[in-house]
Scaffold this motif. Structure first.
Motif, mmCIF file in Angstrom:
data_model
loop_
_atom_site.group_PDB
_atom_site.id
_atom_site.type_symbol
_atom_site.label_atom_id
_atom_site.label_comp_id
_atom_site.label_asym_id
_atom_site.label_seq_id
_atom_site.Cartn_x
_atom_site.Cartn_y
_atom_site.Cartn_z
ATOM 1 N N THR A 50 -6.637 -13.133 14.875
ATOM 2 C CA THR A 50 -7.977 -12.712 14.525
ATOM 3 C C THR A 50 -8.627 -13.919 13.876
ATOM 4 N N SER A 51 -9.915 -13.856 13.763
ATOM 5 C CA SER A 51 -10.581 -15.052 13.254
ATOM 6 C C SER A 51 -10.292 -15.236 11.774
ATOM 7 N N LEU A 52 -10.496 -16.442 11.315
ATOM 8 C CA LEU A 52 -10.079 -16.782 9.951
ATOM 9 C C LEU A 52 -10.912 -16.054 8.918
ATOM 10 N N ILE A 53 -12.180 -15.901 9.195
ATOM 11 C CA ILE A 53 -13.029 -15.224 8.211
ATOM 12 C C ILE A 53 -12.624 -13.765 8.094
ATOM 13 N N TYR A 54 -12.281 -13.174 9.236
ATOM 14 C CA TYR A 54 -11.856 -11.778 9.195
ATOM 15 C C TYR A 54 -10.605 -11.634 8.353
ATOM 16 N N SER A 55 -9.627 -12.496 8.596
ATOM 17 C CA SER A 55 -8.389 -12.331 7.833
ATOM 18 C C SER A 55 -8.577 -12.701 6.381
ATOM 19 N N ALA A 56 -9.500 -13.643 6.129
ATOM 20 C CA ALA A 56 -9.763 -13.953 4.722
ATOM 21 C C ALA A 56 -10.409 -12.767 4.028
ATOM 22 N N SER A 57 -11.329 -12.087 4.722
ATOM 23 C CA SER A 57 -11.989 -10.976 4.033
ATOM 24 C C SER A 57 -11.055 -9.781 3.893
ATOM 25 N N VAL A 58 -10.163 -9.601 4.869
ATOM 26 C CA VAL A 58 -9.153 -8.546 4.698
ATOM 27 C C VAL A 58 -8.289 -8.870 3.496
ATOM 28 N N MET A 59 -7.937 -10.129 3.379
ATOM 29 C CA MET A 59 -7.095 -10.519 2.257
ATOM 30 C C MET A 59 -7.803 -10.292 0.939
ATOM 31 N N PHE A 60 -9.099 -10.636 0.907
ATOM 32 C CA PHE A 60 -9.817 -10.430 -0.349
ATOM 33 C C PHE A 60 -9.848 -8.958 -0.723
ATOM 34 N N GLY A 61 -10.159 -8.125 0.276
ATOM 35 C CA GLY A 61 -10.231 -6.701 -0.024
ATOM 36 C C GLY A 61 -8.903 -6.147 -0.490
ATOM 37 N N LEU A 62 -7.831 -6.538 0.197
ATOM 38 C CA LEU A 62 -6.534 -5.982 -0.151
ATOM 39 C C LEU A 62 -6.044 -6.496 -1.492
ATOM 40 N N LEU A 63 -6.255 -7.765 -1.754
ATOM 41 C CA LEU A 63 -5.805 -8.273 -3.045
ATOM 42 C C LEU A 63 -6.662 -7.722 -4.168
#
Lengths: 386, 296
Positions: free
Chosen positions: B203-216
C-alpha cells in the motif's frame, strides 16, 4: 536540509547540560545528513526532520512531562528509520525489542512524574528535591537505565544498532542514549546516595560487556557493546551525584557520542565496499584505503581514552569521582579501562591490518567520507580546550 | 433509510432521557433498530446481538424497577457494552460483520450504557482489571484485524471505566476514542483489508503512515492524541496504584498488536499514489496534538 543543520550548529552555546547536548544533536544531524544517500529521500528527510525536532524539544523543555512525552516520541521516528531503511530482515524483532524495552521500563517513570506533578501541581524541573526513598529513585531511573543500557537490560542495543541504517546507528549512539543520561541528570534531586546494588551491577556489567566485545564477529555489534561499556561509566557517575561525577558523565556522553557515531560511519564505509560487516572480511584498511586507516586509528584509540582526547579527560574525572566513593572500586575501574583498551586495539588491528582475502587493489575514497570522518575526529580533540 | 432514522432518534432519546425508564426505552429502541442494519451482513451475528442485548435489557429493567434487584444495574449495562467478562459476544460478532457495522458497534452503541454507568459512577476495580487484562492478552495472537479491533475496544472500555467518577473525563475520553477509532476504521475499511497477512500487500506510504498514526494513537503512545487522554485518566486515579499499573501494562500489550498491524504495512511500501485527501485528513488527526503539546 543542509541549511537547517548549519543553522542549528551555529546557535548559541550555553554551558548548561541541555545546551551541550543540543549542540551535540545539531552536530550529529549535520553529519548524518551528509553521510547517507537513501532510497525514498523525501520521506527519509521527513523522518529525520521529525526526529531532530523531537530531540531538540527534549533538551529544551522545562517541564518533566514534556521531557517524558518527547522522550517517548523519539522512539517512533527511530523505529521508522530502522524499519524503513535498514537492510536486514532481523530489523523487525530488533524494532520490537527497542520499542518494548523502552516503553515498559518508562512506565514507572510516568507514574512518578504524574504523582510529583499532582503533588506540586506543576511539573517544572526545579521542584525535584531530595525526598524520595530509595525505591522511588530506582523506579524513576529504571527508564533511563534501560535507555542508556545498564548491562542486564542491554539486549535491545546490539540488535537495534546493528539493524539500523548508518544514520540510525549514528543518531542512536550519539543522541538517543544520551537522552537517558540527560534524564538521569534531571532526577538527581531524588538521589539518595545509597544505591550500591545498582552501582555494582553497572560496574560489573561494564566489565562483562567489554569482555563480550572481544568475542564479536560483527564490527557494528562490537561498537554497540562498547557503547554499553561506556554508558556504564555514565550511569555510575550519575548515580553518585557529585560535581566531578556529573562533569565526567557529560564529557563521556559527548565524547562517546561523537566517537561511536564516527566508528559506525567507518564501519559503514567498509560495508558499502565489501557488503559485509564480519571481521573476517573487513580487514587490511592499511593496504586498501590508507587514508581511512588514519581515521580508524584515531577513533578507536580515542574510544579507549587516549590522552589528548575528550574521552581521556572524562575517564580521569570518572576515576576521581569513583575513588571518592570507595577505594575498592579502583580494581574494577582499572579492569574496565584495561578491557576497553583491549577491544579497541582489537578493533583497530583487525580492521586495519591483516591480509585482505577478497580485494586486492586500492579502493576509491570520496571527499564526502573524508569530511564525515574528520567531523567526527576533530571535535574530540578540540573540545578538550573548552 | 428508516432504520438509520430510528437509530439516530434512539441516540437523541438516550442523551435526553431524564430517568432510568427513559434510558431503558431508548436502549431498547437502539438495539432493535441496529438489528436490521446488521442483518444485511450476517444473520447469525444479528441474532446473537439481539439475544444478548434483550437479555441485558430485561435484567436492566428488572433492576431499575425493583428494589431487591437494583444491584444488577451495572452488570446489565456491562453486558450491553461488551466489557469483560461479558465480552464474548462482541468478539464472535466482530468476526463476521463488515467494517461499517463494526464501527457503529464499537463507538455509538456504547453511548447508552455509558450514560447509565456514568450516572451510577461505577468503578468496580474487578471489572476494570479484567477488561484490561482480557483486552490486552486476547488481541495478541489474533490475525484478523476486526478481532484485534474488538479486543482493543474491550481494553479501552477498561480505561473508560477507570474515570467514571468524573463525567467530564468519561465524555472526553469517549469523544477522543470515537474520533481516533473512526479514523482508523475509515482507513482500514477503505482498503478492504481483512486479515493481517494482507497488510503487507503493498500500500502506499502515506496510507501506511496514517494507519500507523491512528493505531499508535489508540495504543497511547506520545505524541498522539490517545496518549493525552490516557494521561488524563492516570492523573485522575493516582490513589489506586494496582489499578493504574494493570491498565498501563495492558496498554503495553495492546501496543504490541497495534504495532504489529502498523508495521506489516510499513515494511513493504509501494510507490503507489496517495489514495485521496482522506489519508491526509487522517494523518492530521494523529497530530491533533500540537494543541496539547503547546500547553506543555
Amino acid at each position: 536540509m543542509y541549511l537547517a543543520c548549519c543553522l542549528g550548529m551555529m546557535l548559541e552555546f550555553h554551558l548548561s547540560w541541555g545546551g551541550i547536548l543540543l549542540a551535540l544533536t545539531s552536530g550529529v544531524f549535520f553529519v548524518m545528513v551528509m553521510s547517507l544517500k537513501p532510497l525514498r529521500p523525501w520521506s527519509y528527510s521527513v523522518v529525520l526532520g521529525v526526529l531532530f525536532t523531537l530531540l531538540w524539544l527534549t533538551f529544551t523543555t522545562r517541564s518533566f512531562i514534556g521531557f517524558y512525552v518527547f522522550f517517548e516520541c523519539s522512539l517512533i521516528p527511530t523505529i521508522a528509520l530502522i524499519l524503513g531503511w535498514g537492510y536486514q530482515p532481523e530489523r523487525l524483532p530488533a524494532s520490537y525489542y527497542f520499542l518494548f524495552y523502552t516503553l515498559v521500563s518508562s512506565l514507572p517513570l510516568l507514574f512518578i512524574i504524574i504523582s510529583y506533578t499532582s503533588m506540586y501541581s506543576s511539573s517544572l524541573l526545579c521542584f525535584w528535591d531530595g525526598l524520595g526513598d530509595s525505591l522511588i529513585f530506582v523506579l524513576a531511573i529504571l527508564a533511563f537505565l534501560v535507555k542508556l543500557p545498564v548491562y542486564f537490560a542491554h539486549v535491545w542495543l546490539p540488535k537495534a544498532h546493528v539493524e539500523a541504517p548508518v544514520t540510525g546507528s549514528m543518531v542512536l549512539a550519539a543522541i538517543l542514549l544520551k537522552l537517558g543520561g540527560y534524564g538521569l541528570y534531571l532526577v538527581q534531586g531524588l538521589c539518595t546516595h545509597s544505591e550500591t546494588l545498582v552501582m555494582g551491577v553497572c560496574m560489573m556489567g561494564g566489565v562483562f560487556s567489554c569482555l563480550i566485545c572481544l568475542r564479536q564477529s560483527d564490527v557494528k555489534s562490537l561498537i554497540a557493546y562498547s557503547s554499553v561499556a561506556h554508558m556504564s561509566f555514565v550511569i555510575l557517575a550519575m548515580l553518585m551525584c557529585g560535581h566531578y561525577s556529573n562533569a565526567s558523565s557529560i564529557l563521556m556522553m559527548v565524547s562517546h557520542g561523537v566517537c561511536s557515531s564516527g566508528l559506525f560511519y567507518l564501519a559503514y564505509i567498509f560495508y558499502t565496499r565489501i557488503w559485509s560487516r564480519s571481521f573476517l572480511l573487513t580487514r587490511s584498511t592499511v593496504s586498501l584505503l590508507p587514508y581511512l586507516c588514519f581515521w580508524w586509528l584515531g577513533l578507536s584509540f580515542f574510544n579507549m581514552g587516549l590522552p589528548p582526547s575528550l574521552n581521556f579527560f572524562s575517564e580521569m574525572y570518572f576515576f576521581v569521582g569513583v575513588f571518592n566513593l570507595d577505594w575498592s572500586m579502583a580494581f574494577l575501574t582499572g579492569a574496565l579501562s584495561f578491557f576497553s583498551s583491549c577491544y579497541c586495539i582489537y578493533l583497530y588491528s583487525s580492521t586495519s591490518h591483516g591480509e585482505s582475502l577478497y580485494i586486492s587493489s586500492w579502493l576509491e575514497y570520496s571527499l564526502k567520507e573524508y569530511l564525515v570522518s574528520s567531523t567526527h575526529l576533530i571535535p574530540l580533540l578540540v573540545l578538550v580546550l573548552i | 433509510m428508516i432504520k438509520w432514522l430510528c437509530l439516530f432518534f434512539s441516540y437523541v432519546l438516550m442523551v435526553s432521557s431524564h430517568s432510568w425508564l427513559g434510558l431503558w426505552l431508548s436502549m431498547e429502541m437502539n438495539s432493535l433498530s441496529f438489528v436490521p442494519i446488521m442483518i444485511e451482513e450476517s444473520k447469525e451475528s444479528s441474532l446473537k446481538y439481539f439475544l444478548i442485548q434483550s437479555v441485558a435489557s430485561v435484567i436492566f429493567l428488572a433492576s431499575i424497577l425493583s428494589q431487591s434487584f437494583s444491584f444488577l444495574t451495572p452488570f446489565a449495562l456491562l453486558i450491553k457494552i461488551g466489557a469483560a467478562p461479558f465480552h464474548v459476544w462482541l468478539i464472535s460478532i466482530s468476526k463476521s460483520v463488515s467494517w461499517k457495522v463494526l464501527a457503529f458497534l464499537m463507538t455509538f452503541q456504547k453511548i447508552g450504557p455509558l450514560l447509565g454507568l456514568a450516572m451510577i459512577q461505577f468503578t468496580s476495580s474487578f471489572f476494570i482489571l479484567i477488561s484490561a487484562v482480557i483486552g490486552g492478552l486476547g488481541g495478541v495472537n489474533q490475525s484478523n484485524i476486526r478481532l484485534i479491533m474488538a479486543f482493543s475496544s474491550v481494553s479501552h472500555l477498561s480505561w473508560l471505566m477507570v474515570n467514571m467518577t468524573s463525567f467530564f473525563l468519561v465524555s472526553a475520553y469517549y469523544v477522543a476514542y470515537v474520533v481516533i477509532l473512526l479514523s482508523v476504521i475509515a482507513l482500514l475499511s477503505q482498503s478492504g483489508l481483512l486479515s493481517l497477512a494482507q497488510m503487507s500487500d503493498g500500500t502506499s506510504l502515506i496510507y501506511s503512515a496514517s494507519v500507523m498514526f491512528g493505531l499508535l494513537s489508540l495504543a497511547g503512545l506520545p505524541p498522539f492524541l490517545g496518549f493525552f487522554i490516557k494521561w488524563m485518566s492516570l492523573e485522575m486515579n493516582l490513589l489506586s496504584p494496582t489499578l493504574i499499573l494493570t491498565l498501563v501494562l495492558s496498554s503495553c500489550l495492546s501496543v504490541y498488536f497495534y504495532f504489529k498491524i502498523a508495521v506489516t504495512s510499513l515494511l513493504f511500501p509501494s510507490e503507489g499514489g496517495a489514495q485521496g485527501a482522506e489519508t491526509l485528513a487522517i494523518l492530521s488527526m494523529g497530530f491533533n496534538v500540537l494543541l496539547p503539546l503547546s500547553a506543555l
